[in-house]
Design a protein around this motif. Structure first.
Motif, PDB file in Angstrom:
ATOM      1  N   ALA A  20      -4.554 -44.197 -67.027  1.00  0.00           N
ATOM      2  CA  ALA A  20      -4.983 -44.102 -65.635  1.00  0.00           C
ATOM      3  C   ALA A  20      -5.979 -42.972 -65.450  1.00  0.00           C
ATOM      4  CB  ALA A  20      -3.775 -43.892 -64.724  1.00  0.00           C
ATOM      5  N   GLU A  21      -6.712 -43.030 -64.327  1.00  0.00           N
ATOM      6  CA  GLU A  21      -7.658 -41.979 -63.959  1.00  0.00           C
ATOM      7  C   GLU A  21      -7.205 -41.317 -62.666  1.00  0.00           C
ATOM      8  OE1 GLU A  21     -12.065 -42.836 -65.574  1.00  0.00           O
ATOM      9  OE2 GLU A  21     -11.391 -44.274 -64.054  1.00  0.00           O
ATOM     10  N   ILE A  22      -7.430 -40.008 -62.596  1.00  0.00           N
ATOM     11  CA  ILE A  22      -7.068 -39.218 -61.426  1.00  0.00           C
ATOM     12  C   ILE A  22      -8.318 -38.549 -60.891  1.00  0.00           C
ATOM     13  CG2 ILE A  22      -5.667 -37.323 -60.536  1.00  0.00           C
ATOM     14  CD1 ILE A  22      -4.017 -39.686 -61.358  1.00  0.00           C
ATOM     15  N   ALA A  23      -8.564 -38.699 -59.585  1.00  0.00           N
ATOM     16  CA  ALA A  23      -9.685 -38.027 -58.935  1.00  0.00           C
ATOM     17  C   ALA A  23      -9.149 -36.835 -58.151  1.00  0.00           C
ATOM     18  CB  ALA A  23     -10.422 -38.986 -57.999  1.00  0.00           C
ATOM     19  N   THR A  24      -9.719 -35.666 -58.377  1.00  0.00           N
ATOM     20  CA  THR A  24      -9.318 -34.465 -57.651  1.00  0.00           C
ATOM     21  C   THR A  24     -10.362 -34.172 -56.591  1.00  0.00           C
ATOM     22  OG1 THR A  24      -8.222 -33.580 -59.610  1.00  0.00           O
ATOM     23  CG2 THR A  24      -8.706 -32.036 -57.834  1.00  0.00           C
ATOM     24  N   VAL A  25      -9.953 -34.286 -55.329  1.00  0.00           N
ATOM     25  CA  VAL A  25     -10.849 -34.085 -54.190  1.00  0.00           C
ATOM     26  C   VAL A  25     -10.296 -32.935 -53.363  1.00  0.00           C
ATOM     27  CG1 VAL A  25     -11.916 -35.127 -52.162  1.00  0.00           C
ATOM     28  CG2 VAL A  25     -11.424 -36.537 -54.168  1.00  0.00           C
ATOM     29  N   ARG A  26     -10.975 -31.789 -53.423  1.00  0.00           N
ATOM     30  CA  ARG A  26     -10.539 -30.604 -52.676  1.00  0.00           C
ATOM     31  C   ARG A  26      -9.044 -30.336 -52.885  1.00  0.00           C
ATOM     32  NH1 ARG A  26     -14.071 -33.226 -49.296  1.00  0.00           N
ATOM     33  NH2 ARG A  26     -12.368 -34.256 -48.206  1.00  0.00           N
ATOM     34  N   ASP A  27      -8.667 -30.238 -54.150  1.00  0.00           N
ATOM     35  CA  ASP A  27      -7.303 -29.920 -54.568  1.00  0.00           C
ATOM     36  C   ASP A  27      -6.301 -31.048 -54.315  1.00  0.00           C
ATOM     37  OD1 ASP A  27      -8.104 -27.415 -55.418  1.00  0.00           O
ATOM     38  OD2 ASP A  27      -7.776 -26.520 -53.445  1.00  0.00           O
ATOM     39  N   ARG A  28      -6.767 -32.200 -53.844  1.00  0.00           N
ATOM     40  CA  ARG A  28      -5.894 -33.368 -53.710  1.00  0.00           C
ATOM     41  C   ARG A  28      -6.083 -34.256 -54.932  1.00  0.00           C
ATOM     42  NH1 ARG A  28      -6.731 -36.647 -48.368  1.00  0.00           N
ATOM     43  NH2 ARG A  28      -8.884 -36.430 -49.053  1.00  0.00           N
ATOM     44  N   ARG A  29      -4.992 -34.633 -55.585  1.00  0.00           N
ATOM     45  CA  ARG A  29      -5.071 -35.508 -56.749  1.00  0.00           C
ATOM     46  C   ARG A  29      -4.723 -36.923 -56.311  1.00  0.00           C
ATOM     47  NH1 ARG A  29      -3.796 -32.364 -62.274  1.00  0.00           N
ATOM     48  NH2 ARG A  29      -4.816 -30.418 -61.725  1.00  0.00           N
ATOM     49  N   LEU A  30      -5.688 -37.828 -56.472  1.00  0.00           N
ATOM     50  CA  LEU A  30      -5.542 -39.197 -55.972  1.00  0.00           C
ATOM     51  C   LEU A  30      -5.701 -40.189 -57.111  1.00  0.00           C
ATOM     52  CD1 LEU A  30      -7.884 -38.849 -52.857  1.00  0.00           C
ATOM     53  CD2 LEU A  30      -5.407 -38.553 -52.904  1.00  0.00           C
ATOM     54  N   PRO A  31      -4.956 -41.302 -57.069  1.00  0.00           N
ATOM     55  CA  PRO A  31      -5.187 -42.364 -58.054  1.00  0.00           C
ATOM     56  C   PRO A  31      -6.604 -42.901 -57.905  1.00  0.00           C
ATOM     57  CG  PRO A  31      -3.163 -42.736 -56.791  1.00  0.00           C
ATOM     58  CD  PRO A  31      -3.891 -41.631 -56.108  1.00  0.00           C
ATOM     59  N   LEU A  32      -7.268 -43.145 -59.024  1.00  0.00           N
ATOM     60  CA  LEU A  32      -8.644 -43.652 -59.014  1.00  0.00           C
ATOM     61  C   LEU A  32      -8.674 -45.051 -59.608  1.00  0.00           C
ATOM     62  CD1 LEU A  32     -11.712 -43.243 -58.602  1.00  0.00           C
ATOM     63  CD2 LEU A  32     -11.782 -42.251 -60.889  1.00  0.00           C
TER      64      LEU A  32
END
Length: 767
Positions: free
Chosen positions: A430-442
């Motif tokens: 899986a890939e994880i996107a980190t947006v302003r310290d939020r880790r979201l499924p990508l």
């Protein structure tokens, strides 16, 4: 003849549906002559049409009701409860007979004579002399015509094609030599098409009053059956909504109203004991907010007992005692949507608060809506239903994946970002996107759809999606085009069966576009948004105490095969390095990453060939690398750690999913491996603001060299200045020019020159 009969059936059904509210209003205000005339006109019209179509049962019933109402109009009779009940019963029987005509089923076999006798059982008194019944006031004639929904759909499709042709013509005119006369003619045609499209769109809209019209009768009957007094307050009936949406909302709204009367509003005795008025109030209102319709149902009853919901949930084994302690007020109320959960002492045939509320929410979310709930003990409950304005015209964002154009409902879009501004890590498959310290499924859209993408990830766009009632996830697309109002139609069954699409539409050039379903994409990608509301509450809205107890861990397997874990907070990133980048020097095993050399732990030697996977760990100042074999998972849980007998690389061992896992000790690792130089405070670099090249290209390079980017108003060790920009005279300035030609400063793509200047500045800052 069949066409005339169909018109009679449709007209009678619509009028009878709207009339029940008028009868209840007339009962509350017997002197309301306008209501009385409205009811009289209905039964008079039904009587006349029944004679024309030779429908004797309908004719007898409507004739009897007409006679009784004529006596009231003449002042010879009073509009008491007995008469109102009798008129309502007759109109219900008329509705049953009309429905039988429509469906072709045998008509109801009830006793019509008993209903007719009930109309004459109320007292009749002699009217005063010259007391003739006045005729109703003449009504202004309204021109109208009945159309089938299929015909409206075909008309909408034709106008949509005209809009697409107009857009294509507009593109061709922009490319052709300018002709003022042709442009003027095109503008007139364009305006006409827009007006026609708006008119046809409006034909699909219907006043929400048709949804509210049956509520007075429903409230009246339930109140009488339960021995309660309820005053209904309806507002916003003039708000318009798509006809299909109205039908889809009807059952959930009815269920909510039944709940409010059955389990929300108390009996007169209970209300008096609580210091309330004997009659409870139920308010139903509607209003438009942007492209959404908000329908609120509020009562002033006893409210929902959140603690009782928690007790019931624990007793049913739906939540543990530990989880129950961490639920806040909002999460306790959210338990109402858990299937089969109710605090009702007994189940009634009318409703059960909690029983069926999960179905209500599911039905609303199925049409892209959301249900919110708020309760105040002893003060009442407010339920708010938010639904899109229409199912046929949807504001959408057009995007590209694998060279194909798709559309995404705008209501589900939370934010759009450049992929270069988002940190993307791979965890297992899986890939994880980190947006302003939020880790979201990508989710990569092209990969999800099984189509090839030639666009590098760094050049793609990231769309953050939030489906109704779900959490946010990230979607990687090749390009984002524009926001458009799209006319959406159902796709072929084989396409819809894929679970990825919500419908189909056409682009300006006539090519088909599939409308993506954000919830369906998440499900197909393996992102679970179907967990219970309890889990949503525990995961999405953890209390401070829970956050303090839980630890987010990265689980991995070491080279010796042991399972280990490290706090996610100290993991900067996961990356692969070449085998030749690892060497033993200055008494330690080290790895070269870019222009930096980091101490390497977790292994005794580097691989002979290939690549080494490492965790880049940071304490906020220094960095070290830790070698490992593979990532297992990321978990957030409360650890019961069995400490190691002595300080070292392993802090202790814990049981996770029934398997012993060793937990790394970051404090010991940094104390043992971090270089003294790297432990110094990172130098600060100030960057120009508002320049995309600086943000996307230069900033990552500077950070990779160990700099910290200065905040607003903060002093800096090094200042980056572009051509023509002013810079502080007393600062160490690195000036960058945009052109390859020139002598002052460093060319922006001279990587070696930039690294050399920044490294020298860094050494000066630490000197």
């Amino acid at each position: 003849m069949d066409e005339l009969l169909n018109d009679f059936i449709a007209e009678t059904r619509d009028m009878a549906q709207a009339l029940s509210g008028a009868i209840v209003a007339w009962e509350a205000a017997p002197g309301d002559r306008e209501r009385l005339d409205e009811i009289f006109r209905f039964v008079h019209t039904v009587k006349g049409n029944s004679g024309f179509f030779d429908l004797p049962r309908l004719e007898q019933l409507s004739h009897a009701a007409e006679g009784a109402l004529a006596e009231v109009r003449a002042g010879a009779r009073t509009a008491d409860t007995a008469l109102v009940n009798a008129v309502l019963a007759v109109i219900d029987r008329i509705g049953e007979l009309v429905q039988a005509l429509e469906t072709g089923e045998p008509p109801a076999s009830g006793d019509d004579a008993q209903l007719i006798d009930a109309l004459s059982s109320a007292p009749v008194f002699e009217a005063a002399a010259e007391a003739a019944a006045p005729e109703p006031e003449a009504r202004k004639s309204v021109r109208s015509i009945r159309l089938s929904v299929d015909l409206l759909d075909r008309m909408m499709s034709g106008v949509s094609d005209a809009v697409l042709a107009r857009n294509e013509l507009a593109r061709r005119l922009r490319d052709a030599p300018r002709d003022v006369a042709v442009e003027a003619a095109f503008e007139r045609v364009s305006a006409c098409i827009a007006e026609i499209r708006d008119g046809i769109t409006r034909t699909r809209m219907q006043r929400i009053d048709s949804l509210f019209s049956g509520l007075p009768r429903l409230v009246r009957d339930l109140s009488a059956e339960l021995g309660k007094q309820v005053r209904l307050d309806v507002d916003g009936g003039d708000v318009e909504l798509d006809r299909e949406m109205i039908e889809m909302i009807r059952d959930p709204l009815t269920h909510i109203v039944r709940n409010a009367i059955d389990h929300g509003i108390e009996s007169p005795e209970e209300r008096a004991a609580a210091g309330k008025k004997a009659a409870g109030t139920l308010k139903v209102s509607a209003r438009q907010a942007g492209n959404q319709i908000l329908i609120e149902v509020a009562d002033d009853g006893r409210g929902i007992d959140g603690e009782a919901l928690v007790r019931t949930a624990k007793a049913a084994g739906l939540i543990s005692a530990e989880h129950a302690e961490r639920l806040g007020p909002a999460q306790k109320l959210a338990l109402i949507f858990t299937p089969s959960l109710s605090t009702a002492e007994r189940v009634t045939a009318i409703s059960g608060r909690g029983v069926g509320m999960d179905v209500v929410r599911a039905n609303i979310e199925r049409i892209g809506g959301v249900v919110d709930i708020d309760s105040r003990p002893s003060q009442g409950v407010r339920l708010c239903i938010r639904v899109p304005l229409t199912l046929t015209i949807i504001p959408a964002l057009t995007i590209t994946a694998g060279g194909q154009v798709f559309a995404i409902p705008r209501s589900a879009i939370d934010e759009i970002l450049r992929a270069s501004s988002v940190r993307i890590d791979r965890v297992g498959e899986a890939e994880i996107a980190t947006v302003r310290d939020r880790r979201l499924p990508l989710v990569a859209l092209s990969a999800l759809l099984g189509i090839d993408s030639a666009t590098p990830r760094a050049e793609q766009k990231i769309v953050l999606l939030k489906p109704a009632g779900s959490r946010i996830y990230a979607l990687a697309v090749e390009a984002v085009h524009d926001h458009e109002e799209l006319v959406v139609k159902p796709a072929a069954p084989a396409v819809m069966a894929a679970g990825l699409y919500a419908g189909t539409t056409l682009a300006d050039d006539g090519s088909p576009i599939l409308l993506l379903d954000p919830s369906g994409m998440a499900k197909c990608a393996g992102i679970d948004f179907n967990e219970s509301e309890i889990e949503r509450a525990l995961q999405g809205n953890a209390a401070e105490a829970e956050a303090a107890r839980e630890t987010s861990l990265l689980l991995f397997r070491g080279f010796d095969g042991c399972r280990r874990a490290v706090p996610v907070a100290v993991v900067e990133r996961i990356e692969d390095v070449a085998a030749e980048a690892v060497s033993f020097g200055a008494g330690k095993l080290r790895v070269a990453i870019g222009e930096r050399i980091l101490p390497l732990a977790g292994c005794e030697a580097g691989p002979a060939e290939g690549k080494l996977r490492i965790l880049r760990l940071t304490d906020g100042v220094a960095q070290i690398a830790y070698g490992f074999a593979e990532v297992i998972d990321i978990r957030s849980l409360v650890l019961e750690l069995q400490p190691a007998p002595a300080p070292g690389e392993i802090a202790g061992v814990a049981l996770i999913d029934g398997v012993q896992v060793e937990l790394l000790d970051p404090h010991w690792l940094f104390a043992a491996h971090a270089d003294a130089a790297s432990s110094q405070a990172a130098p600060v670099c100030a960057l120009p603001e508002g320049d995309p090249w600086v943000d996307n290209m230069l900033r990552p390079l500077i950070e990779s060299l160990g700099y910290r980017i200065a905040g607003a108003g903060e002093g800096a060790d090094v200042v980056i200045a572009l051509d023509g920009d002013d810079a502080p005279a007393d600062a160490h300035v690195v000036r960058i020019r945009a052109s390859a030609e020139g002598e002052s400063g460093i060319y922006r793509y001279d990587r070696a020159g930039l690294i050399g200047a920044l490294s020298a500045a860094k050494g000066s800052a630490h000197g």
